[in-house]
Design a protein around this motif. Structure first.
Motif, PDB file in Angstrom:
ATOM      1  N   ALA A  56      38.904  42.919  32.484  1.00  0.00           N
ATOM      2  CA  ALA A  56      38.106  43.136  33.689  1.00  0.00           C
ATOM      3  C   ALA A  56      38.881  42.753  34.948  1.00  0.00           C
ATOM      4  O   ALA A  56      39.823  41.978  34.894  1.00  0.00           O
ATOM      5  N   PHE A  57      38.444  43.309  36.048  1.00  0.00           N
ATOM      6  CA  PHE A  57      39.122  43.044  37.326  1.00  0.00           C
ATOM      7  C   PHE A  57      38.726  41.669  37.857  1.00  0.00           C
ATOM      8  O   PHE A  57      37.696  41.108  37.487  1.00  0.00           O
ATOM      9  N   GLN A 108      35.013  40.737  47.675  1.00  0.00           N
ATOM     10  CA  GLN A 108      34.514  40.874  46.309  1.00  0.00           C
ATOM     11  C   GLN A 108      35.185  42.000  45.543  1.00  0.00           C
ATOM     12  O   GLN A 108      34.870  42.243  44.395  1.00  0.00           O
ATOM     13  N   TYR A 109      36.061  42.742  46.225  1.00  0.00           N
ATOM     14  CA  TYR A 109      36.740  43.794  45.478  1.00  0.00           C
ATOM     15  C   TYR A 109      38.025  43.242  44.879  1.00  0.00           C
ATOM     16  O   TYR A 109      38.367  42.073  45.064  1.00  0.00           O
ATOM     17  N   GLU A 142      47.155  53.821  44.613  1.00  0.00           N
ATOM     18  CA  GLU A 142      46.933  53.203  45.917  1.00  0.00           C
ATOM     19  C   GLU A 142      47.893  53.753  46.982  1.00  0.00           C
ATOM     20  O   GLU A 142      49.033  54.071  46.718  1.00  0.00           O
TER      21      GLU A 142
END
Lengths: 356, 654
Positions: A63-64, A75-76, A107
């Motif tokens: 998970a990130f 929160q990202y 990105e």
């Protein structure tokens, strides 16, 4: 299916190792495939390891981590490159270890503040430059090639399973079954495959995830590509079927499946193996062509074809895009072809022939 | 016996006649005219049947107290320095599917060259002054009370095949556009619903009455090109095939000869030497090139390479990529003064580039989610980084309509916190392992953006990356133009990235994209409640599926309003309601057009006019073949000229 290697095969493999060009190509490709499996550790915007407040994090898989995990106020997902710079400035015990290529293929990272192709820049670790929206080309190339390779391996396996099964059955049973299958295959193989792919792909809902779309593309391509294999298998099986050893095993009461799998298949293996690399070449070419035409995987999935397309559109202003994509494609296809030639030569019963 | 012989002879003669008739028919069908079919009597019958619509009166019936206008006080268009002659080389990305100007496939980019930019209408909006200057009409008079415009037509006006343009061609225009033969339902509807009658007084005088009063009465009455009655004589059920490759006689300067249609490769327009308007005030300095040769080049990069070689005369540089990277100011051809670069700031209703959210979809029917999407879409970054700050943020779906655009509405900026706040209100509070928000039912906050703009897919990939920061996933679906348009028109999309084209109108339209009539079949029950069985209506422009009784009411009021101030007020309220509905994420607008052109293409001083949307649409440019020779020779010899990079910002909005 129990294919025990017989002395003949061992001899062939030894022969393959003697053909240096093909053998080394094989090693290079194998190495690359292994690298691909651990690609996320080499080319990624997620760090390999982070030490923060005495605790170790390994963010590559799983998970990130939101920025708040590392004391940031968002929160990202953490921008690990910035985090690394931050930790270095703070000078504490915290550290970040980034992969050699610290970018994801998605990105937009621009040094100049404008999204445009930028030339290779070793300081920024854009080793092959960036594409038209400032995405790292090496990252896109790496993941694009990985997709193409895995895809073509899957393609090869599926095509061979179907092609060999049907081809063998046609050759072995012969008669009406053979004639009927042949006609059906002739009709089937006359459907233009590229158009079918385009049509099928245009009706797949975009909500499907990328792996599912790749799987669908694979299935469609396999459906229209297995036919050519059957011809070879059919003739080979016909040839082997009437040999004495088959007759002998039949006299001894062997079942059809035993005859096919234990006796005929190992003997036609040579034909099969020699075709494999060329199947891979054609699969890589096909998926690249589809992406180049814009009918392949949806943006922003990285792919060789998409890079080639960008490259040809920016030939004059950003030659590094097309150079990278083209060189990769050439090297990949050449290596696979070398392997193919070496296999063909190794499996050729006539040792001293034109192939040398 | 004798009788029999004479009968046989008679039969033989008849057979011969029939044979002759056949051959002349096939000949004429491929050239002009055609005697095989003549629908004149059908047209007459139609007029008689619809006597209320097609009226015939005498000049004595024209009211005497009318105030006639003729626009003659307006300034000339174009430059008196313009030289006639030369050939203009251009490119089209696709060969036209037909030479028809109506019906299936006719609405392509090529139609501009034979109809929209070229054909002379009754009158046109002046590109500087906005009021009308005469085309085929020589004068017009408005009777507001009866929403009627009286029009005198120029007796000089001729079709390109020499036939005079008369009032009958105007009546025929209505017959033509109301007929089902042309397979164009939009036209059928437009020409029936909006008009009450057309009246012929004599061969060059008509009046047009709209179905009700409207503030832009003149545009409904004057912006018509008549239809050549003599040419469409063979109209029938086979219209689409029969007229597929026949050039329609035009009132404009350029014609297409059969031999200049090289299918799939190129098409060439030739200036009509006998053009009736060539010495008229507003037309004499325009349409200067003798020939316009359009080659088919399918790829924009290839079109650019052709331009750079000097094979094409102009190239649109609207995209930052071309303006800054591929043809930078430092390019040798620019620095040596061979290629000129120009930016022209214009005034024009802006195309509505943005995300059109289908509010009929699950989750997207939640206002909080729509507002969240608005805040999670980083157009500012796209404008700043990808378009390099040249473009501006669109604020409403009606930017560029002057006072009809509500100046108080500003599009929601990119704001991760606000986006998360609104998503949380809709139940999306938790982030999944990939950073995308998930609600309690396990639904991911993911939507598909459908687009037909392949050249703008990079924009979407940037938006996708940014939206992920707010926990929103955009999936990108790039289709070809037609497929994408079909998909959003059939309301099969989550979110469509598209734009409605703009044309010069006084005030915006709302009914098309906001009224419930265009969202559902019977959106509401007679008592005003939501119809539980309502079905989405396909093939309309309400891509948002917005159905709101309050909006409907205001639109109906707006459409019937004849008072400009009231209309403005209503427009502002509608724009505000639409903003609050958050079903449209305004994207970007381009307040200018940019073009690169070789030195031999010349424009008047000041370049162009306020109300224009392209450099070449008005045909005020000209080709100087001597300069072409000079430039090409200089380029070979390595001589140079002063560079020419101009910005015309006299019409730039503040």
């Amino acid at each position: 299916m129990n294919l025990r290697l017989n002395p003949q095969t061992i001899k062939k493999l030894r022969r393959f190792r003697q053909i240096k060009r093909g053998y080394f190509s094989f090693l290079v490709l194998a190495l690359f495939l292994v690298l691909c499996l651990f690609g996320e550790l080499l080319v990624n915007d997620r760090a390999i390891a982070v030490k923060y407040e005495g605790e170790m994090y390994f963010p590559t898989y799983g998970a990130f981590h939101p920025g708040t995990d590392f004391g940031l106020n968002y929160q990202y997902e953490v921008n690990y490159r910035d985090l690394k710079v931050l930790f270095e400035q703070q000078g504490g015990d915290n550290w970040v270890m980034m992969p050699p290529v610290p970018y994801s293929p998605f990105e937009n990272d621009s040094a100049s503040g404008v999204f445009r192709p930028e030339a290779p820049n070793f300081d920024a670790r854009h080793f092959l430059g960036t594409d038209s929206t400032s995405r790292d080309i090496l990252a896109r190339l790496f993941y694009g090639t990985r997709t193409a390779l895995i895809f073509s391996l899957g393609f090869m396996i599926c095509v061979y399973i179907i092609g060999v099964a049907i081809g063998c059955a046609m050759g072995f049973f012969g008669g009406w079954f053979d004639i009927l299958c042949q006609r059906l295959i002739e009709i089937w193989s006359n459907i233009p495959f590229l158009y079918m792919v385009i049509i099928v792909f245009s009706v797949i809902p975009a909500a499907y995830s990328i792996p599912i779309r790749i799987a669908i593309l694979l299935i469609v391509m396999v459906l229209f590509s297995w036919t050519s294999m059957t011809y070879y298998m059919r003739t080979e099986t016909y040839k082997e079927k009437v040999r004495d050893y088959v007759a002998a095993s039949r006299v001894m009461g062997a079942s059809n499946s035993r005859i096919i799998f234990r006796h005929i298949l190992p003997n036609v293996l040579a034909t099969l193996v020699t075709f494999m690399p060329f199947t891979i070449v054609s699969a890589v070419t096909a998926i690249t062509a589809l992406d180049f035409l814009g009918f392949g995987l949806p943006p922003p999935t990285p792919s060789l074809g998409e890079l080639l397309k960008q490259g040809t559109a920016n030939l004059r202003t950003a030659p590094w895009i097309v150079t990278s994509a083209f060189t990769t494609l050439v090297i990949l296809l050449t290596i696979v072809t070398f392997i193919g030639e070496a296999i063909r030569e190794a499996f050729d019963p006539k040792k001293y022939t034109v192939y040398r | 016996m004798n009788q029999l012989v004479s009968r046989l002879i008679a039969l033989l003669v008849m057979a011969l006649l029939v044979a002759c008739g056949d051959s002349t028919e096939t000949d004429s069908a491929t050239t002009a005219g055609g005697s095989e079919r003549d629908i004149s009597s059908e047209v007459e019958a139609y007029y008689a049947e619809h006597a209320d619509f097609f009226r015939f009166k005498t000049p004595a019936d024209i009211p005497a107290d009318l105030v006639w206008e003729d626009g003659s006080e307006l300034p000339d268009i174009g430059s008196p320095d313009a030289r006639k002659g030369g050939t203009f080389y251009g490119a089209i990305s696709d060969f036209p599917r037909t030479l028809r100007t109506v019906g299936p496939d006719s609405n392509g980019a090529f139609r501009n060259y034979i109809l929209d930019d070229v054909a002379v209408q009754l009158a046109h909006r002046h590109p500087e002054e906005y009021s009308y200057y005469p085309g085929i009409a020589t004068a017009w008079a408005v009777d507001e009370g009866n929403h009627t415009v009286y029009i005198k037509m120029d007796p000089d006006a001729r079709w390109s095949d020499g036939v005079p343009v008369t009032a009958d061609d105007m009546l025929f225009l209505y017959f033509f556009n109301q007929s089902s033969y042309i397979v164009a339902p939009w036209y059928n509807n437009f020409y029936s619903v909006n008009y009450d009658n057309i009246t012929k007084y004599d061969d060059h005088t008509i009046s047009i009455t709209t179905a009700g009063p409207r503030p832009d009465l003149l545009s409904y009455a004057l912006e018509h090109t008549p239809a050549p009655r003599h040419f469409y004589k063979e109209l029938g059920d086979d219209f689409v095939e029969r007229y597929q490759w026949r050039f329609v006689p035009t009132t404009g300067a350029y014609v297409v000869h059969d031999e200049d249609v090289d299918k799939g490769r190129s098409i060439t327009l030739t200036r009509n030497d006998d053009w009736w308007a060539k010495d008229k005030k507003f037309w004499r300095n325009r349409y200067n090139m003798d020939r316009i040769r359009l080659s088919v080049i399918r790829d924009t990069p290839k079109i650019f390479e052709s331009f750079k070689r000097g094979d094409l005369d102009t190239f649109g540089l609207n995209l930052a990529e071309y303006w800054y990277e591929k043809l930078p100011d430092t390019d040798p051809d620019v620095q040596n003064g061979y290629i000129y670069k120009t930016v022209f700031y214009n005034q024009w209703p802006r195309p509505t580039y943005g995300l059109w959210i289908n509010t009929d979809r699950p989750l997207l029917n939640d206002l909080n989610i729509r507002i969240g999407i608005n805040y999670a879409t980083n157009w500012d970054l796209v404008i700043e980084r990808f378009f390099r700050g040249d473009y501006e943020r669109l604020n409403t779906a009606n930017d560029g309509y002057g006072r009809y655009t509500n100046p108080n509405i500003k599009a929601r900026p990119f704001d991760i916190d606000k986006a998360q706040e609104y998503f949380a209100k809709a139940g999306f509070t938790r982030r999944g392992p990939d950073g995308v928000l998930v609600n309690d039912q396990g639904q991911r906050l993911a939507f598909t953006i459908t687009t037909g703009y392949e050249s703008l897919q990079d924009v979407l990939t940037i938006l996708k990356e940014e939206a992920l920061k707010a926990g929103l996933e955009f999936r990108i679906e790039v289709l070809d133009q037609t497929a994408s348009f079909k998909k959003v028109q059939e309301k099969q999309h989550d979110i469509g990235f598209t734009a409605f084209g703009s044309f010069l109108e006084e005030y915006p339209r709302f009914w098309e994209y906001l009224h419930s009539d265009n969202a559902y079949d019977q959106a509401f029950l007679p008592d005003g409640s939501v119809n539980p069985d309502r079905k989405l209506k396909a093939q309309t422009n309400n891509l948002l599926s917005v159905a709101d009784p309050e909006i409907d009411r205001l639109i109906e009021q707006y459409d019937t309003s004849t008072n400009a101030d009231e209309k403005m007020e209503l427009a502002h309220r509608l724009e505000q309601l639409h903003f609050e509905n958050a079903s449209f994420v305004p994207g970007f607008k381009q307040p200018f057009y940019r073009v690169g052109y070789w030195r031999w293409v010349r424009w008047p001083e000041g370049f162009s006019y306020k109300y224009t949307d392209s450099a070449t649409g008005l045909y005020i440019h000209w080709i100087d073949e001597e300069i072409r020779e000079e430039t090409l020779a200089a380029r070979r010899a390595g001589r140079s000229f002063p560079p020419h990079i101009e910005v015309y910002d006299q019409y730039r909005a503040q």
